[in-house]
Design an enzyme around this catalytic site. Structure first.
Site, mmCIF file in Angstrom:
data_model
loop_
_atom_site.group_PDB
_atom_site.id
_atom_site.type_symbol
_atom_site.label_atom_id
_atom_site.label_comp_id
_atom_site.label_asym_id
_atom_site.label_seq_id
_atom_site.Cartn_x
_atom_site.Cartn_y
_atom_site.Cartn_z
ATOM 1 N N LYS A 1 0.904 -1.113 -0.205
ATOM 2 C CA LYS A 1 -0.046 0.077 -0.150
ATOM 3 C C LYS A 1 0.738 1.226 0.114
ATOM 4 O O LYS A 1 0.699 2.368 -0.820
ATOM 5 C CB LYS A 1 -0.925 -0.111 1.124
ATOM 6 C CG LYS A 1 -1.643 1.349 1.493
ATOM 7 C CD LYS A 1 -2.614 1.538 0.148
ATOM 8 C CE LYS A 1 -3.367 3.003 0.345
ATOM 9 N NZ LYS A 1 -4.245 2.948 1.185
ATOM 10 N N ARG B 1 8.060 4.912 -23.826
ATOM 11 C CA ARG B 1 8.346 4.436 -22.334
ATOM 12 C C ARG B 1 8.449 5.828 -21.258
ATOM 13 O O ARG B 1 9.121 5.403 -20.260
ATOM 14 C CB ARG B 1 9.996 3.608 -22.405
ATOM 15 C CG ARG B 1 9.831 2.351 -22.936
ATOM 16 C CD ARG B 1 11.318 1.637 -22.893
ATOM 17 N NE ARG B 1 12.264 2.424 -23.910
ATOM 18 C CZ ARG B 1 12.419 2.247 -25.284
ATOM 19 N NH1 ARG B 1 11.368 1.527 -25.845
ATOM 20 N NH2 ARG B 1 13.288 3.259 -25.934
ATOM 21 N N CYS C 1 -3.897 9.750 1.356
ATOM 22 C CA CYS C 1 -3.108 8.610 0.964
ATOM 23 C C CYS C 1 -1.811 9.052 0.608
ATOM 24 O O CYS C 1 -0.768 9.018 0.971
ATOM 25 C CB CYS C 1 -3.830 7.790 -0.333
ATOM 26 S SG CYS C 1 -5.225 6.687 0.493
#
Length: 429
Positions: free
Chosen positions: A205, A245, A259
């Protein structure tokens, strides 16, 4: 294992959807919160947070009789801890709520129970903090009851769908705990369920959000460099991303939410000697609101008594979540610098920012503005017609910090346009 009754502790942005989803899947659920206002509102059929579809889901769960709201836990087959894990001012994890929730479970813990921690936590929290508290019950973790860590990995605005469809990681204190945890979430999860150790799941997480934070930091630094060199960062990113990329993210006024703006600090706290990159990225993103304030100051030639209207205070588009929002930080800093700040947040118009006037409508927010600053890419702001806006505000200057507005359209309506990461020579002179 047959889970007939679950107790969910914490009825916030994750706990309430989780409890309601279990309940509408046929499981008896006790939803617990220590905030009596939250308990009372839910018992009266009111939902205290905004998330598309959540009100309907909660009401269905309650009306089915499977979801009962309470202010204290009860005996259950499984306990899920989904309480906040904020941080102190010194950027260290505050596990007070986790510890308190665990303590509240102890009197009700019985042999065969499963306890799952969902709250985002520093590595080793499950093993070193949660289990010792639970063992105050006199029962032995791994022998008498089972413990797992399973972090939420959902996006506000998409929680109800992603809760069910996203891959889920279950980290057990041992293999049996992981498998029992997997059986619990199989009640409603349709995505892949991966089992691992508790500490690995904690790391997963934190790694996910730290990865995003570092990549946002480089985008924000590119915006500052573009401002320095006279480059349009939005054009430069678009061209650079043509490389197969390369995938540079979009810059903005900072990083918020509970978060991405918080989780990297848990890793820095746990291992400060080997997280210099993560630490630097956090400093870049935390200082981005200062960069925005400085840009507004340069555009206006100062901030004292200037009338600044801010559009959006949420930490991301189309949600009412203002936790750790960089937009709130910008508003606060502008007010501290002497600006007369008016803010309009359509998803939470009653939110309070010290020194900032909160408008209840767009028209009210714009009626005395000198500059309009877009800080959040809410859909309704993205769709604004500058030819209509020009008739309801004296402002003729805009600053777009999220790359939402086409400058040529606003300029055609009579506005002087500025964008984050797009230098104008007159701003520097």
């Amino acid at each position: 294992m047959n889970f007939k009754k679950i107790c969910v502790l914490g009825l916030g942005y994750i706990g309430l959807p989780t409890a309601s989803t279990f309940a509408t899947s046929g499981v008896k659920v006790i939803g617990v919160d220590v905030n009596q206002k939250v308990v009372n509102s839910l018992q009266n059929g009111e939902v205290h947070i905004y998330e598309p579809g959540l009100r309907t889901l909660v009401q269905a769960a309650v009306q089915s009789g499977n979801l009962v709201i309470a202010d204290h836990p009860e005996e259950a087959d499984a306990f899920i801890i989904a309480v906040p894990t904020p941080f102190y001012d010194e950027k260290k994890a505050d596990l007070t709520y986790v510890k308190s929730a665990a303590e509240s479970i102890v009197p009700f813990l019985r042999k065969g129970n499963l306890v799952v921690l969902e709250s985002t936590s520093p590595p080793l929290t499950t093993i070193d903090i949660l289990i010792p508290i639970l063992e105050k019950s006199g029962l032995k973790a791994g022998d008498d009851f089972y413990v797992a860590y399973s972090p939420e990995r959902v996006l506000p605005g998409q929680i109800l769908r992603e809760l069910i469809e996203n891959a889920r990681v279950i980290g057990g204190m041992d293999e049996k705990s992981a498998q029992i945890g997997k059986a619990l979430y199989q009640v409603f999860v349709k995505g892949e369920i991966i089992t691992t150790t508790a500490t690995t799941a904690e790391m997963v997480k934190l790694m996910e959000n730290t990865y995003r934070d570092v990549n946002i930091a480089i985008a924000n630094e590119f915006a500052r460099l573009a401002d320095r060199f006279g480059v349009d960062v939005w054009e430069a990113i678009e061209i650079a991303n043509l490389h197969p990329r390369v995938n540079i993210l979009r810059p903005g006024p900072g990083v918020g939410g509970h978060c991405i703006s918080v989780d990297p600090w848990f890793l820095v706290e746990a291992a400060p000697d080997i997280t210099s990159l993560i630490h630097t990225a956090r400093l870049v993103n935390d200082s981005q609101p200062d960069h925005v304030v400085d840009l507004i100051k340069r555009i206006l030639g100062g901030l004292g008594n200037k009338k600044v209207t801010i559009l959006g205070l949420a930490y991301k588009p189309d949600v009412d979540d203002l936790r750790e929002s960089p937009a709130v930080e910008v508003a606060h800093k502008l007010a501290e610098c002497g600006a007369r700040v008016t803010a309009f947040e359509p998803f939470k118009p009653d939110f309070i920012v010290p020194g900032v006037l909160m408008a209840t409508t767009l028209e009210e927010a714009l009626k005395q503005a000198e500059i309009i600053v877009l800080l959040v890419n809410h859909t309704e702001f993205k769709r604004l017609d500058p030819h209509q806006i020009v008739s309801i505000t004296p402002a003729r200057v805009i600053l777009d910090t999220v790359g939402a507005w086409k400058p040529e359209t606003w300029e055609a309506a009579g506005f002087e346009t500025h964008r984050l990461g797009v230098s104008k020579r007159e701003v520097h002179d």
